[in-house]
Scaffold this active site. Structure first.
Site, PDB file in Angstrom:
ATOM      1  CG  HIS A  77      -2.202  -0.715   0.953  1.00 26.29           C
ATOM      2  ND1 HIS A  77      -3.116  -0.297   0.032  1.00 26.29           N
ATOM      3  CD2 HIS A  77      -2.687  -1.857   1.469  1.00 26.29           C
ATOM      4  CE1 HIS A  77      -4.133  -1.145   0.002  1.00 26.29           C
ATOM      5  NE2 HIS A  77      -3.894  -2.107   0.869  1.00 26.29           N
ATOM      6  CB  THR A  78       2.790   2.905   2.312  1.00 26.57           C
ATOM      7  OG1 THR A  78       3.419   1.882   3.074  1.00 26.57           O
ATOM      8  CG2 THR A  78       1.428   3.195   2.867  1.00 26.57           C
TER       9      THR A  78
END
Lengths: 265, 254, 208
Positions: A41-42
């Protein structure tokens, strides 16, 4: 992904050994969701470019960026192009993750091909490109999967200059001088002093001089910068991105500064 | 041999922060037959001024103005989506959405993002269907109320108590046999708005550069001295409805 | 939660024409819980100097006594009353002595200092909790409502206010600021210092 078939479909609680397989097999990444490693996600920027500068002048926009892509403190790639033409009227310049920027370049190239293929007599100008980019960047930040860049969009179309900023959060703004990264702290004050109020009188030669001096200051102080850079000029004549050029620098002053030169005491 | 489940040490990951704060302040005051909505034009992040002109006050319809403050990217996107909804309403109903309906629309749109909020304080100003001036203020997740005045943003704590005193006459006792006016005249309101922003500029680093004051006049009401104001321009599109003006002024740039 | 906000309270001082004013709220709290509506934060130092001490209540009491002691010692040694400017520096150095373990107070001073011609000149000053002096020409604020006080004062204050007008200005500023602050309020006290008298008034405020 857990690649051990033995751990598939087994009870989550390892204290229970329903299948009598003692000793209980230890699953890798215990306590973590099986598929969590598959979704990233990051991120953080890996191969990065530093400042981009841009100013308005009499005939259009002038933008500059050096040719360095760093890997942390390592000057990894020294011939990277950080200015990119989008169509006939626009240039985008980026700082931040160069992988993400090259992905953005491919998206913009594809977009321009699609627009060309429509043959509807319309061409996307800098305002449209900037708006497209801002929605792209905002959509990605909203997915918590940002494109890690700060981008300047400069252009000239229908007798109108355009200069605006967009970053990984989708934040946008416009001004007669813009700078990303260290440039926002070091070069922006110099650019404002040189340009504000003179946007309609500065000629290309004067604009180039201002940009060059600012790049020079950045090279002196920004440790992630390079003395090799390019200038993009966008006017009614279209887009021109220069060949790479060298900055004129002088280090003789260092002799006089204690701690810089070869001092005897 | 004992089997103990040992959690694997995970590498520390710096979490991406999808929000930022871009400073600035907004303010709105409702009169009997007008509404004033104002905001400064500085956009900043930390100690850096990104630009000296980034509007925070937006015309929605002929009688509605929305001011947004907080995270600029969320603010701009939110205004974009509100305008889209208002356009769909126009296509469906062949008229502009009434102000109180816009207010409820905004609350619904904000609450829809309750668990990933728009980091924005909104103030909606304009003219109600009954011709009265109105101000609606919202929190980031959609709580809202109609008020006579509201300040929001970086300098809201500086401006709001001043407005309590000067608009609501808080802590002031009227002279015997008199009462405080429920609504102030337009010229008085404009002076208070300008004073509020010069004060906020003086004491808050994130406020300054420029001031945009939107004025919406109810259908058929007089100019009330508005024509004498410097830096005024009219935005009215029809000649039988509400009239809208914007006043642009400079604020200190330091 | 900052230790500076534990007990709440705010002080403001303003300059007028040949007069000064200093005012504070009367609340003492324990975080959100109100404990007293009669807590004194402003103390007379001499006939012409008043000192406001918003901050941690225990340090308010300690500092008040400490300054009383040091001003008495000054008076005995010098055989004269301390001047406001001198007192400001005494406050500053007393606080700075505790630079790395400070008293959690932000003193505000108001006074009238003697001029060579025999007249009196308005004087106000404030310091942070480690004694950094701020000599303002208009007004100084401190305490949990300081931001609000700045906002209202910046809007209401004007130069050369007569004592009664200065009283109204400082009262309105304080009351409207503390009404927007959960940690300040519960009544106010205002002192206006002129060359021949000190006017002290207690104001009724909102009790919520």
């Amino acid at each position: 992904m857990d690649h051990f078939p033995l751990s598939w479909g087994r009870p989550r609680n390892d204290a229970v050994d329903a299948y009598g397989t003692f000793p209980i097999q230890q699953r890798p990444n215990h306590g973590q969701d099986t598929f969590s490693s598959g979704i990233q996600h990051t991120q953080q920027p890996i191969v990065t470019g530093t400042s981009v500068l841009a100013i308005k002048f009499k005939d259009g926009i002038m933008m500059a960026a050096d040719n360095l892509a760093s890997y942390g403190s390592l000057a990894r790639f020294r011939d990277i192009k950080r200015l990119h033409a989008v169509g006939e009227h626009t240039v985008i310049g980026a700082g931040g993750d160069m992988g993400d920027f090259q992905y953005i370049q491919s998206i913009m190239d594809e977009l321009m091909i699609d627009e060309f293929a429509a043959q509807d007599g319309h061409a996307l100008g800098p305002a449209e490109v900037h708006n497209y980019l801002s929605e792209l960047m905002y959509a990605r930040r909203s997915k918590m999967d940002p494109l890690w860049n700060a981008i300047l969009v400069g252009g000239f179309k229908d007798g109108q200059r355009f200069l605006a900023f967009v970053d990984l959060l989708g934040t946008t703004y416009s001004a007669s001088t813009l700078a990303t990264g260290y440039g926002a702290h070091i070069a922006q004050p110099l650019l404002r002093r040189a340009v504000e109020g003179r946007e309609d009188t500065l000629d290309a030669a004067e604009a180039e001089k201002i940009i060059e001096q600012s790049m020079q200051v950045l090279f002196y102080r920004d440790a992630r910068s390079l003395d090799k850079y390019q200038i993009a000029t966008i006017t009614a004549e279209g887009v021109k991105i220069s060949e790479s050029r060298k900055l004129e620098t002088s280090w003789s002053f260092a002799e006089g500064i204690r701690g810089y030169g070869a001092q005897t005491q | 041999m004992q089997h103990v489940a040992v959690p694997h040490a995970q590498p520390q990951q710096r979490q991406f922060n999808p929000y930022s704060e871009n400073g600035g302040t907004i303010l709105a005051i409702a009169g009997a037959n007008f509404s004033v909505i104002a905001g400064d034009t500085r956009q900043s992040e930390g100690y850096s001024i990104q630009t000296r002109y980034a509007p925070k006050v937006f015309r929605l319809t002929d009688k509605a103005v929305l001011a947004t403050n907080g995270f600029a990217a969320d603010g701009n996107m939110f205004v974009k989506k509100v305008r889209q909804r208002l356009e769909w309403y126009r296509h469906a109903h062949a008229k502009d959405m009434p102000l109180r309906a816009i207010a409820r629309l905004i609350q619904t749109m904000l609450y829809a993002r309750r668990f990933f909020p728009y980091y924005v304080y909104n103030i909606l100003g304009g003219i109600e269907e009954d011709g009265s001036g109105a101000v609606y203020s919202f929190d980031p997740v959609g709580s809202y109320e109609r008020e006579a005045c509201r300040a929001a943003g970086a300098a809201s704590s500086l401006v709001q108590p001043f407005l309590d005193n000067q608009i609501y006459f808080k802590n002031q006792t009227p002279a015997p046999g008199t009462t405080h006016p429920a609504h102030l005249p337009l010229s008085h309101v404009l002076s208070l708005v300008i004073d509020s922003f010069t004060s906020a500029t003086e004491r808050h680093i994130e406020v300054g550069d420029g001031l945009e004051i939107y004025v919406v006049l109810a259908k058929g009401s007089a100019l009330q001295g508005l024509d004498a104001i410097q830096g005024l321009s009219e935005l009215t599109t029809t000649d039988d409805g509400e009239r809208m003006f914007v006043i642009r002024r400079n604020l200190k740039r330091d | 939660m900052s230790i500076m906000d534990q007990n709440g309270g705010s002080v403001i001082a303003m300059v007028g024409k040949d007069c000064v004013a200093i005012a504070s709220d009367l609340r003492l709290g324990n975080q959100a819980l109100g404990v007293s509506s009669n807590f004194q934060k402003i103390f007379p130092v001499t006939d012409r100097i008043y000192l406001g001490l918003p901050g941690l209540a225990t340090d308010v009491t300690t500092l008040k006594e400490r300054f009383r002691f040091r001003v008495n010692m000054y008076t005995i040694k010098e055989e004269r009353e301390i001047e406001p400017e001198t007192f400001a520096h005494l406050v500053s150095s007393t606080l700075y002595e505790h630079r790395f373990g400070p008293y959690f107070c932000e003193p505000v001073m108001a006074g009238l200092s003697k001029t060579p011609s025999g007249g009196y000149k308005p004087f106000i000053a404030a310091t942070d909790l480690i004694g950094c002096l701020n000599f303002a020409k208009d007004f100084v604020v401190a305490g949990t409502a300081s931001e609000k006080l700045f906002g209202v004062a910046e809007g209401l204050w004007e130069p050369d206010l007569e004592p009664e007008d200065l009283f109204e200005t400082i009262s309105q500023t304080l009351m409207n600021a503390v009404d927007r602050d959960a940690y300040s309020g519960w009544g106010c006290v205002v002192h206006v210092l002129t060359k021949d008298k000190v006017i002290t008034r207690t104001l009724k405020g909102r009790m919520d």
